[in-house]
Design an enzyme around this catalytic site. Sequence first.
Site, PDB file in Angstrom:
ATOM      1  CE  LYS A 183      -3.811  -2.339   2.311  1.00 23.30           C
ATOM      2  NZ  LYS A 183      -4.551  -2.620   3.544  1.00 23.30           N
ATOM      3  CD  GLN A 225      -3.317  -4.025   6.708  1.00 23.17           C
ATOM      4  OE1 GLN A 225      -3.560  -3.002   6.057  1.00 23.17           O
ATOM      5  NE2 GLN A 225      -3.572  -5.231   6.237  1.00 23.17           N
ATOM      6  CG  ASP A 241      -9.517   0.519   5.307  1.00 21.85           C
ATOM      7  OD1 ASP A 241      -9.342  -0.008   4.203  1.00 21.85           O
ATOM      8  OD2 ASP A 241      -8.882   0.223   6.333  1.00 21.85           O
TER       9      ASP A 241
HETATM   10  N1  GUN Z   1      -6.519  -6.116   6.511  1.00 24.16           N
HETATM   11  C1  GUN Z   1      -6.793  -6.877   5.407  1.00 24.16           C
HETATM   12  N2  GUN Z   1      -7.453  -6.142   4.487  1.00 24.16           N
HETATM   13  C2  GUN Z   1      -7.597  -4.912   5.008  1.00 24.16           C
HETATM   14  C3  GUN Z   1      -8.198  -3.715   4.515  1.00 24.16           C
HETATM   15  O1  GUN Z   1      -8.739  -3.631   3.413  1.00 24.16           O
HETATM   16  N3  GUN Z   1      -8.143  -2.638   5.363  1.00 24.16           N
HETATM   17  C4  GUN Z   1      -7.569  -2.707   6.589  1.00 24.16           C
HETATM   18  N4  GUN Z   1      -7.567  -1.602   7.343  1.00 24.16           N
HETATM   19  N5  GUN Z   1      -7.002  -3.801   7.069  1.00 24.16           N
HETATM   20  C5  GUN Z   1      -7.024  -4.894   6.282  1.00 24.16           C
END
Ligand code: GUN
Length: 295
Positions: free
Chosen positions: A53, A97, A120
């Site tokens: 990311k 995350q 998100d």
């Molecule tokens: N962990 C796995 N996928 C995601 C996501 O799309 N967003 C977040 N914040 N954590 C994750």
Amino acid sequence: MTTIIDGKQVAASVIDAVKAATVQLEKEAGVKPGLAVVIVGDDPASHAYVSSKSRMAKECGFNSIQHTLPEATTQEELARLVETLNEDESIHGILVQLPLPGHLKSEPIIQSIRPEKDVDGLHVVNAGKVATGDLDGGLVSCTPAGAMVFVRRTHGDDLSGLNAVVIGRSNLFGKPMSALLLAANATVTTAHSRTKDLPAVCRNADILVAAVGRPEMVKADWVKPGATVIDVGINRISAEGRSRLVGDVAFEECAKVAGVITPVPGGVGPMTIAMLMANTVIAAYRKAGRTPPKF
Ligand code: GUN
């Protein structure tokens, strides 16, 4: 002929649009989109996700910030960091995350992110906007937003007259996906583990979306001939001493019946990061008082 959607290619086209929008915003408003990604602890899979990311944010021309916090971080310390990022004018998107280490409560942290920075799309304000069909006011969570890009590129913006079935009713995916399909005028059924005669329900779907977390559950005789099948599952299975990723759809057999189908890996997966970048640029446009592009 069945069309197999190349998620990497579609994601790359979204990223190209994000890059162009970033250049334009900087030129016209002197603003660079800022994304802060927060990770707590040592989970290797989470670190791999977060690195990709952060890397993609840099590639898009964003101000990309990563906060890597130790496993022993307290709830208060994490809350303070989110508060600092909420106040930071150079940050337009905040992503914490998940999952967090067991001693931390994720829900109060997620709900403390300002909705306009919740790239998100997990804040109740953003979930509520999706649920009420206000798609231009909030931020849509990345995986359903990515799946909808496939749907729009296959069927256009108006799904009037089409039956859509979403298998799975999670807050993270199934519910927002159903709401997005409904907002696009599809007739939507949200199916789940308690649904009676699931194969028969699925056979009615012009658009079938599977998000259950059960390897290869959807079989060929669940698929209406010519249907669009979108597989959101990512399951690691071991067979013949080797491990591999499969979706919730039995790809080989369903591809013979479907009109359009997404593979796993290489389908919905690459779209999630692309839509995170899209949400960040959307948030930056709004903060600058400009109409954001659509992706
Ligand atoms: N962990 C796995 N996928 C995601 C996501 O799309 N967003 C977040 N914040 N954590 C994750």
